[in-house]
Design a protein around this motif. Structure first.
Motif, mmCIF file in Angstrom:
data_model
loop_
_atom_site.group_PDB
_atom_site.id
_atom_site.type_symbol
_atom_site.label_atom_id
_atom_site.label_comp_id
_atom_site.label_asym_id
_atom_site.label_seq_id
_atom_site.Cartn_x
_atom_site.Cartn_y
_atom_site.Cartn_z
ATOM 1 N N ALA A 120 0.847 -1.192 0.000
ATOM 2 C CA ALA A 120 0.000 0.000 0.000
ATOM 3 C C ALA A 120 0.882 1.241 0.000
ATOM 4 O O ALA A 120 1.639 1.475 0.941
ATOM 5 C CB ALA A 120 -0.921 0.002 1.206
ATOM 6 N N GLU A 121 0.797 2.008 -1.082
ATOM 7 C CA GLU A 121 1.603 3.227 -1.181
ATOM 8 C C GLU A 121 1.066 4.318 -0.266
ATOM 9 O O GLU A 121 1.830 5.092 0.291
ATOM 10 C CB GLU A 121 1.635 3.707 -2.633
ATOM 11 N N GLN A 142 -7.515 -1.719 -1.540
ATOM 12 C CA GLN A 142 -7.671 -1.889 -2.984
ATOM 13 C C GLN A 142 -6.948 -3.157 -3.430
ATOM 14 O O GLN A 142 -6.106 -3.697 -2.728
ATOM 15 C CB GLN A 142 -7.166 -0.658 -3.724
ATOM 16 N N ILE A 143 -7.280 -3.616 -4.626
ATOM 17 C CA ILE A 143 -6.792 -4.906 -5.112
ATOM 18 C C ILE A 143 -5.437 -4.786 -5.794
ATOM 19 O O ILE A 143 -5.268 -4.022 -6.741
ATOM 20 C CB ILE A 143 -7.823 -5.541 -6.075
ATOM 21 N N LYS A 144 -4.492 -5.578 -5.295
ATOM 22 C CA LYS A 144 -3.160 -5.691 -5.899
ATOM 23 C C LYS A 144 -3.163 -6.788 -6.965
ATOM 24 O O LYS A 144 -2.558 -6.654 -8.020
ATOM 25 C CB LYS A 144 -2.133 -6.015 -4.809
ATOM 26 N N ASN A 190 -16.124 -23.372 -16.090
ATOM 27 C CA ASN A 190 -16.403 -23.523 -17.516
ATOM 28 C C ASN A 190 -15.274 -22.998 -18.403
ATOM 29 O O ASN A 190 -15.411 -22.930 -19.615
ATOM 30 C CB ASN A 190 -17.712 -22.816 -17.876
ATOM 31 N N GLY A 191 -14.151 -22.591 -17.798
ATOM 32 C CA GLY A 191 -13.014 -22.090 -18.564
ATOM 33 C C GLY A 191 -12.892 -20.573 -18.572
ATOM 34 O O GLY A 191 -11.880 -20.031 -19.016
ATOM 35 N N PHE A 192 -13.887 -19.857 -18.073
ATOM 36 C CA PHE A 192 -13.830 -18.397 -18.014
ATOM 37 C C PHE A 192 -12.702 -17.959 -17.095
ATOM 38 O O PHE A 192 -12.502 -18.529 -16.030
ATOM 39 C CB PHE A 192 -15.157 -17.832 -17.496
ATOM 40 N N GLN A 193 -11.957 -16.925 -17.520
ATOM 41 C CA GLN A 193 -10.914 -16.351 -16.685
ATOM 42 C C GLN A 193 -10.842 -14.844 -16.904
ATOM 43 O O GLN A 193 -10.947 -14.382 -18.040
ATOM 44 C CB GLN A 193 -9.540 -16.943 -17.026
ATOM 45 N N VAL A 194 -10.657 -14.113 -15.822
ATOM 46 C CA VAL A 194 -10.405 -12.680 -15.900
ATOM 47 C C VAL A 194 -9.529 -12.301 -14.709
ATOM 48 O O VAL A 194 -9.634 -12.901 -13.643
ATOM 49 C CB VAL A 194 -11.720 -11.851 -15.924
ATOM 50 N N MET A 195 -8.641 -11.351 -14.939
ATOM 51 C CA MET A 195 -7.805 -10.813 -13.869
ATOM 52 C C MET A 195 -8.116 -9.327 -13.736
ATOM 53 O O MET A 195 -8.574 -8.694 -14.693
ATOM 54 C CB MET A 195 -6.331 -11.004 -14.206
ATOM 55 N N ALA A 196 -7.846 -8.766 -12.550
ATOM 56 C CA ALA A 196 -8.105 -7.342 -12.350
ATOM 57 C C ALA A 196 -7.269 -6.820 -11.189
ATOM 58 O O ALA A 196 -6.875 -7.577 -10.297
ATOM 59 C CB ALA A 196 -9.582 -7.106 -12.048
ATOM 60 N N TYR A 197 -7.002 -5.511 -11.237
ATOM 61 C CA TYR A 197 -6.364 -4.844 -10.101
ATOM 62 C C TYR A 197 -6.721 -3.364 -10.131
ATOM 63 O O TYR A 197 -7.287 -2.860 -11.105
ATOM 64 C CB TYR A 197 -4.858 -5.081 -10.106
ATOM 65 N N ASP A 198 -6.412 -2.681 -9.019
ATOM 66 C CA ASP A 198 -6.635 -1.246 -8.917
ATOM 67 C C ASP A 198 -5.323 -0.520 -9.210
ATOM 68 O O ASP A 198 -4.310 -0.747 -8.528
ATOM 69 C CB ASP A 198 -7.112 -0.864 -7.509
ATOM 70 N N VAL A 199 -5.346 0.344 -10.206
ATOM 71 C CA VAL A 199 -4.175 1.148 -10.553
ATOM 72 C C VAL A 199 -3.931 2.142 -9.406
ATOM 73 O O VAL A 199 -4.851 2.867 -9.021
ATOM 74 C CB VAL A 199 -4.400 1.901 -11.887
ATOM 75 N N PRO A 200 -2.732 2.177 -8.843
ATOM 76 C CA PRO A 200 -2.462 3.113 -7.742
ATOM 77 C C PRO A 200 -2.613 4.575 -8.182
ATOM 78 O O PRO A 200 -2.406 4.901 -9.360
ATOM 79 C CB PRO A 200 -1.004 2.824 -7.370
#
Length: 141
Positions: free
Chosen positions: A41-42, A49-51, A59-69
């Motif tokens: 955490a800066e 927030q998500i790192k 079913n094979g679905f994939q997604v990644m996500a993060y919060d831009v600082p």
């Protein structure tokens, strides 16, 4: 060797909500590591927030996500990315469409098109544009 392409979505403080929503639609496993948990955490306001986050559906679905600082420039832009979800049947795509459409802006109704028995486009409450369709073999004639 297998290579998997996974959309990685960038948010500014809303990644956890987006990951929770996508998990509610696609099911599977949800991972959401906060900045605090990753000791990165800066500023204190970004601790929750998500790192690193991802949803992996059975079913094979994939997604990644993060919060831009806040220290990094960020502009989501308009339709800078489409997440394409392709299924085997109208029923399968219709079910996912019904869940994703909650709180979304419909850009193209889910309906038959010249290239698919079901095609639709929407922008969800997190600003992500989704294209859903039934995958069919390409016929060049």
């Amino acid at each position: 060797m297998t290579v998997i392409t996974t959309p990685h979505l960038n948010f500014r403080g809303t990644a956890k909500g987006a990951l929770d929503f996508y998990h509610s639609v696609f099911g599977g496993q949800l991972v959401a590591v906060t900045n605090e948990q990753a000791y990165s955490a800066e500023i204190p306001e970004e601790a929750q927030q998500i790192k690193f986050g991802q949803v992996i559906g059975e079913n094979g679905f994939q997604v990644m996500a993060y919060d831009v600082p806040a220290s990094v420039p960020y502009d989501q832009g308009d339709k800078s990315l489409f997440v394409s979800v392709r299924g085997d049947s109208v029923d399968e795509i219709s079910e996912l469409w019904g869940k994703l459409a909650v709180g979304s802006t419909i850009l193209a109704d889910l309906a038959p098109s010249m290239f698919s028995p079901a095609y639709g486009m929407l922008k969800d409450a997190f600003g992500v544009v989704w294209v859903l369709d039934v995958a069919v073999a390409y016929d060049p004639s």
